[in-house]
Design a protein around this motif. Structure first.
Motif, PDB file in Angstrom:
ATOM      1  N   VAL A 214      15.760 -27.045   8.621  1.00 57.81           N
ATOM      2  CA  VAL A 214      15.119 -25.873   9.697  1.00 57.81           C
ATOM      3  C   VAL A 214      13.682 -26.334   9.082  1.00 57.81           C
ATOM      4  O   VAL A 214      13.540 -26.406   7.967  1.00 57.81           O
ATOM      5  CB  VAL A 214      15.605 -24.801   9.620  1.00 57.81           C
TER       6      VAL A 214
ATOM      7  N   ASP B  93       9.532 -24.609   9.585  1.00 60.36           N
ATOM      8  CA  ASP B  93       8.889 -23.415  10.104  1.00 60.36           C
ATOM      9  C   ASP B  93       8.168 -23.705  11.105  1.00 60.36           C
ATOM     10  O   ASP B  93       7.636 -24.977  11.583  1.00 60.36           O
ATOM     11  CB  ASP B  93       8.184 -22.620   8.885  1.00 60.36           C
TER      12      ASP B  93
ATOM     13  N   TRP C 103      24.584 -21.319  10.718  1.00 58.47           N
ATOM     14  CA  TRP C 103      23.551 -20.133  10.530  1.00 58.47           C
ATOM     15  C   TRP C 103      22.709 -20.559  11.543  1.00 58.47           C
ATOM     16  O   TRP C 103      21.482 -20.819  11.401  1.00 58.47           O
ATOM     17  CB  TRP C 103      23.144 -20.123   9.175  1.00 58.47           C
TER      18      TRP C 103
ATOM     19  N   HIS D 139      17.705 -18.293  13.849  1.00 61.57           N
ATOM     20  CA  HIS D 139      16.795 -18.729  12.887  1.00 61.57           C
ATOM     21  C   HIS D 139      15.427 -17.818  13.323  1.00 61.57           C
ATOM     22  O   HIS D 139      15.273 -17.487  14.448  1.00 61.57           O
ATOM     23  CB  HIS D 139      16.110 -20.279  13.039  1.00 61.57           C
TER      24      HIS D 139
ATOM     25  N   THR E   3      11.701 -18.505  12.610  1.00 61.94           N
ATOM     26  CA  THR E   3      10.495 -19.551  12.031  1.00 61.94           C
ATOM     27  C   THR E   3       9.329 -19.306  12.034  1.00 61.94           C
ATOM     28  O   THR E   3       8.134 -20.044  11.959  1.00 61.94           O
ATOM     29  CB  THR E   3      11.016 -21.118  12.108  1.00 61.94           C
TER      30      THR E   3
ATOM     31  N   ILE F 178      10.747 -18.995   6.792  1.00 65.31           N
ATOM     32  CA  ILE F 178      12.145 -19.386   7.323  1.00 65.31           C
ATOM     33  C   ILE F 178      13.230 -18.349   7.001  1.00 65.31           C
ATOM     34  O   ILE F 178      13.384 -17.956   5.907  1.00 65.31           O
ATOM     35  CB  ILE F 178      12.728 -20.796   6.851  1.00 65.31           C
TER      36      ILE F 178
ATOM     37  N   ALA G 191      17.458 -17.611   8.062  1.00 67.95           N
ATOM     38  CA  ALA G 191      18.598 -18.135   8.955  1.00 67.95           C
ATOM     39  C   ALA G 191      19.902 -17.588   8.441  1.00 67.95           C
ATOM     40  O   ALA G 191      20.028 -17.366   7.333  1.00 67.95           O
ATOM     41  CB  ALA G 191      18.717 -19.684   8.441  1.00 67.95           C
TER      42      ALA G 191
END
Length: 564
Positions: free
Chosen positions: A418, A420, A433, A436, A438, A452, A454
């Motif tokens: 993941v 940002d 998960w 999110h 971000t 971030i 999650a």
């Protein structure tokens, strides 16, 4: 219930890289690709498998030209250039390398192996392969098949990404030498492979043609280059580093690998084309190039989840040696990128080339003997922060304190990266998960920083203790890390089980482990650490409900990083 809001770190400048916390069982059935060294009991980390063809074609037979007289070789020339393939013998050398190399199957061996090379200047500079010389304690050179006298050589520069090395045998100067060809390599070009195969001190010359002018550059697992020459001049282990000559005695390429193709029963022979080799050799006059100073090859085991670059030898004084990388280590990541997942050196060399020689790089290794995972920063400008440091594993520490993640207790998460919205930080989180956040966070002064969060359900994660998830952000350097951790106030809701220093060789700070959060079984880990060069800090918090969540925390710690 957990608090509806938590203090957030004030924020960020880029820091370096995070690395893993896994413990692996020892059973590594590795398959390494073919190399070309020879010797009595040479370790098989490069697995020499260049089997002799049962039938040799007429146009790749051994050339039966009259060999040079030993005295002629010893006294040959006064440093002139060779002008014909059948006069090349005085400029071709045999290299006997003595030292300790670590094989993944048989362990450490102190032994001698041999390869070939060729002189490129009258002052005694010669070219060979990196895998012939790197990690050796001594290099003994015989010139042109003359076994009556040997010379000691030293490595001037080496490159595992190009599998080339430049050595100096200047005590023997002046010497006849070979020049690089300046003609394009074309399919069908007649070539001659010169060298000393199978450790035989007698000079050998075989004839063939270029079968492919630009075969794949990642085929052998010994380097990662733009392309290779595929040829059919018969070679064996020991030919590595020897020249592929044109009819007029110029170097069309450097032979470096041969063996049975994985897809067929055909034998293949590969060389590094002159247009790729010559510029690298020039750079190596100034020292190592595109190199950490290892003799290694890719390893991959899907069942064990292991991939990386197996280190069989380390060059003294090199970047790898200064960071205490040892033979038998597996380099699993560089700058956060997994190594060897495709069975090649491509990713390893791409990172080195992107970072540039001498640039700081985060590294993680699996030390096979001790089952330790270590991390650190190569080329760290802070002298006392160069060594690899063992990392902690929260899975080892607290995994048994939580509920099993499934009926059989097996970890059930798969992971994805993941990034940002600033495109500044990244971390791997469970695909489960999938909720999110971000968006950048902003403090009361209007300063923003990357962030971030999650979880499977972020609202539930924010409000309850029975929803696992994590938060990761980067911040400006924090002077008072303990005071910063105090600000979160988790002691109001959880029992503090442990507060301990954190040092992974790249970041130094503290972490805290909490249990019985919200009066239940959930645990929480909060970590804050400054980068060792003072450029920034990392802050990470994870809420843990099952043992799978602890593995997710370890996965986050091995992957959180700045983008690029």
């Amino acid at each position: 219930m957990r608090p509806t809001a938590e203090p957030r770190a004030s924020l960020l400048t880029p820091a370096s890289h995070r690395r893993p916390l896994t413990t692996l069982s020892l059973a590594l059935p590795v398959a390494l690709l073919a190399a070309g060294c020879a010797g009595g009991d040479a370790p098989s980390v490069s697995t020499p498998t260049a089997d002799t063809p049962t039938v040799a074609a007429a146009d790749n037979a051994v050339v039966t030209a009259e060999p040079a007289d030993v005295e002629d070789v010893a006294d040959a020339g006064s440093g002139g250039a060779i002008s014909s393939f059948d006069q090349a013998q005085p400029a071709v050398i045999q290299i006997v390398a003595q030292g300790s190399l670590r094989d993944p199957e048989v362990g450490m061996r102190t032994t001698a192996g041999s390869g070939s090379g060729f002189v490129i200047s009258p002052d005694g500079l010669a070219v060979t392969n990196n895998h012939v010389v790197t990690g050796a304690a001594t290099l003994e050179v015989y010139i042109g098949g003359d076994t009556t006298r040997s010379y000691n050589a030293r490595v001037v520069g080496a490159s595992e990404c190009n599998d080339l090395a430049l050595i100096d045998i200047s005590e023997s100067a002046p010497l006849p030498y070979l020049e690089w060809s300046d003609e394009p390599i074309a399919t069908g070009l007649e070539i001659y492979a010169a060298g000393f195969p199978l450790g035989d001190p007698e000079y050998t010359l075989t004839r063939g043609i270029v079968a492919k002018a630009k075969a794949g550059g990642d085929l052998t697992g010994l380097s990662s280059i733009d392309h290779t020459i595929e040829h059919d001049a018969k070679t064996h282990p020991g030919n590595s580093g020897g020249p592929l000559l044109t009819v007029d005695g110029q170097v069309a390429g450097v032979h470096y690998a041969g063996g049975r193709a994985r897809e067929t029963t055909d034998h293949q022979h590969f060389g590094i084309a002159h247009d790729l080799a010559a510029p690298v050799v020039e750079k190596m006059r100034e020292g190592d190039f595109e190199s950490l100073g290892i003799n290694g090859a890719p390893v991959f085991d899907e069942a064990l989840g292991i991939s990386g670059i197996w280190v069989s030898g380390v060059k003294p004084g090199s970047t790898a040696a200064k960071s205490q990388v040892l033979p038998g280590d597996i380099i699993t990541t560089l700058n956060g990128l997994p190594m060897g997942t495709d069975g090649t050196m491509r990713d390893y060399c791409d990172v080195l080339r992107t970072a540039g020689d001498g640039s700081p790089m985060a590294i993680e290794v699996l030390r096979w003997d001790s089952q330790e995972v270590l991390r650190g920063e190569l080329n760290n400008p802070i002298e006392d922060q160069v060594a690899l440091t063992p990392v902690i594993s929260f899975a080892d520490q607290i995994g048994d304190d939580l509920a099993d993640s499934g009926d059989d207790g097996e970890v059930t998460y798969s992971y994805e990266p993941v990034v940002d919205d600033f495109n500044q930080i990244t971390v791997n989180v469970p695909t489960a998960w999938a909720d999110h956040n971000t968006l950048p966070q902003t403090d009361e002064d209007g300063m923003s920083w990357p962030f971030i969060a999650a979880a499977a359900d972020l609202d539930r994660f924010q409000q309850r203790w029975d929803e696992p998830g994590l938060v990761f952000t980067m911040t400006d350097p924090i002077e008072d890390i303990e005071g910063f951790l105090d600000e979160f106030g988790y002691e109001q809701y959880c029992t503090l089980e442990e507060s301990a220093p954190y040092d992974d060789g790249v970041f130094m700070g503290s972490y805290r482990i909490y249990s019985a959060c919200g009066g239940g079984d959930a645990m929480l880990v909060s970590l804050t650490a400054n980068h060792v060069d003072g450029s920034g800090a990392a802050a990470l918090m994870a809420q843990l409900v099952t043992d799978a969540d602890v593995d997710a925390l370890d996965q986050a710690l091995r992957t959180f990083n700045t983008v690029g």
